[in-house]
Design an enzyme around this catalytic site. Structure first.
Site, PDB file in Angstrom:
ATOM      1  N   THR A 143      22.310  -2.679  -7.607  1.00 19.39           N
ATOM      2  CA  THR A 143      22.252  -2.927  -6.182  1.00 19.39           C
ATOM      3  C   THR A 143      20.828  -3.358  -5.809  1.00 19.39           C
ATOM      4  OG1 THR A 143      22.798  -1.992  -4.003  1.00 19.39           O
ATOM      5  CG2 THR A 143      21.628  -0.549  -5.550  1.00 19.39           C
ATOM      6  N   GLU A 144      20.702  -4.064  -4.690  1.00 22.09           N
ATOM      7  CA  GLU A 144      19.402  -4.499  -4.171  1.00 22.09           C
ATOM      8  C   GLU A 144      18.644  -5.464  -5.094  1.00 22.09           C
ATOM      9  OE1 GLU A 144      18.663  -3.802  -1.086  1.00 22.09           O
ATOM     10  OE2 GLU A 144      20.384  -2.458  -0.876  1.00 22.09           O
ATOM     11  N   LYS A 178      21.980 -10.075  -4.565  1.00 19.17           N
ATOM     12  CA  LYS A 178      23.279 -10.747  -4.675  1.00 19.17           C
ATOM     13  C   LYS A 178      23.657 -11.471  -3.393  1.00 19.17           C
ATOM     14  CE  LYS A 178      25.916  -7.315  -5.652  1.00 19.17           C
ATOM     15  NZ  LYS A 178      24.886  -6.282  -5.405  1.00 19.17           N
ATOM     16  N   THR A 179      23.492 -10.794  -2.254  1.00 20.92           N
ATOM     17  CA  THR A 179      23.875 -11.401  -0.979  1.00 20.92           C
ATOM     18  C   THR A 179      23.006 -12.612  -0.674  1.00 20.92           C
ATOM     19  OG1 THR A 179      24.581  -9.227  -0.154  1.00 20.92           O
ATOM     20  CG2 THR A 179      24.240 -10.970   1.476  1.00 20.92           C
ATOM     21  N   LYS A 209      33.814 -10.665   0.401  1.00 19.96           N
ATOM     22  CA  LYS A 209      33.362  -9.435  -0.248  1.00 19.96           C
ATOM     23  C   LYS A 209      34.373  -8.354   0.087  1.00 19.96           C
ATOM     24  CE  LYS A 209      29.229  -6.575  -0.937  1.00 19.96           C
ATOM     25  NZ  LYS A 209      27.766  -6.489  -0.702  1.00 19.96           N
ATOM     26  N   SER A 258      29.155  -1.679   2.251  1.00 16.70           N
ATOM     27  CA  SER A 258      28.638  -0.401   2.735  1.00 16.70           C
ATOM     28  C   SER A 258      27.281  -0.576   3.405  1.00 16.70           C
ATOM     29  CB  SER A 258      28.495   0.578   1.569  1.00 16.70           C
ATOM     30  OG  SER A 258      29.705   0.757   0.886  1.00 16.70           O
ATOM     31  N   ASP A 299      26.181  -8.047   5.369  1.00 23.59           N
ATOM     32  CA  ASP A 299      26.073  -9.063   4.331  1.00 23.59           C
ATOM     33  C   ASP A 299      26.782 -10.345   4.752  1.00 23.59           C
ATOM     34  OD1 ASP A 299      24.696  -7.228   2.854  1.00 23.59           O
ATOM     35  OD2 ASP A 299      26.331  -6.777   1.468  1.00 23.59           O
ATOM     36  N   GLU A 323      31.390 -11.968  -3.595  1.00 25.12           N
ATOM     37  CA  GLU A 323      30.271 -11.100  -3.966  1.00 25.12           C
ATOM     38  C   GLU A 323      30.768  -9.702  -4.292  1.00 25.12           C
ATOM     39  OE1 GLU A 323      26.286  -8.945  -2.167  1.00 25.12           O
ATOM     40  OE2 GLU A 323      27.266 -10.494  -0.962  1.00 25.12           O
TER      41      GLU A 323
END
Length: 228
Positions: A12-13, A16-17, A38, A42, A56, A117
């Site tokens: 995560t982080e 990707k977005t 997606k 969250s 996102d 995503e």
């Protein structure tokens, strides 16, 4: 029906977005009919009326300039900034595969290209209570080719190789790697790129610097060829 491409990450982080948004932007600016999807999102904030903003999806729409509705981009939107399986348990709205199928197929019918995503890394669970759904179940369900987003910095070799090996073992074909937060000329990051290519046999398709609003080395023609 559309051609599709799944965007996963080493963690995560890792961006990707951001990368998904740049992919959508590149195709949209080339005149292609492209959309974003997606399954579960969250860590979202609320509007004044209490409804959740799919952050996102909003970012992708704003950076890319597409007019797709936010509602069609994500069927499950959660407030808590935890894995979707836990957020859904806390908030009482479990992820269901039939809902994912219906919403995703609706987007596919309306557009020529869809960028999908993932949530977190490839092993992230979406649901473990009423149904057991992993991100890889979505990849298999829709026969999605994938690309891998990785941070260019320290530790990326391990994350890239482990993700590559897991996806290879579980028959999820990877088309290539995109490095985010890349600093051209940085000795370690340049070596990370070479080592990831050597250890996986995949190409690093683009090295994206902080604040870039394009994908270096990736034209719309090259990007569209990754979709299937």
């Amino acid at each position: 029906m559309s051609k599709n491409l799944f965007v996963t990450g080493t963690n995560t982080e890792v961006g990707k977005t951001y990368v998904a948004g740049l992919i959508v932007k590149t195709l949209h600016e080339a005149g292609l009919d492209v959309a974003y999807y997606k399954a579960a999102m969250s860590g979202n904030t609320r509007r004044a009326d209490g409804t959740l903003i799919p952050g996102d999806a909003l970012f992708v729409r704003e950076i890319s300039g597409i007019s797709q509705s936010l509602e069609s981009m994500c069927p499950y939107v959660y407030e808590h900034a935890v894995s979707p399986h836990l957020a859904s348990r806390i908030e009482g709205s479990p992820v269901r595969m039939d809902v994912i199928k219906q919403s995703f197929q609706a987007v596919c019918r309306e557009h020529d290209y869809v960028v999908i995503e993932g949530s977190g890394g490839i092993t992230c669970p979406l649901s473990v209570d009423e149904e057991h759904i992993q991100l890889e179940d979505i990849v298999h369900q829709f026969n999605l080719p994938s690309i891998l987003v990785a941070d260019a910095g320290l530790g990326t070799i391990n994350g890239v190789v482990l993700t590559y090996e897991y996806m290879k073992q579980n028959k999820m074909p990877l088309k290539g790697i995109l490095f985010n937060n890349f600093h051209t000329g940085n000795l370690m990051e340049e070596d990370n790129r070479l080592m990831c290519e050597q250890l996986t046999g995949l190409s690093v398709l683009s090295c994206i610097g902080q604040g870039d609003r394009f994908l270096p080395g990736l034209t719309a023609e090259k990007l569209s060829a990754l979709f299937a």
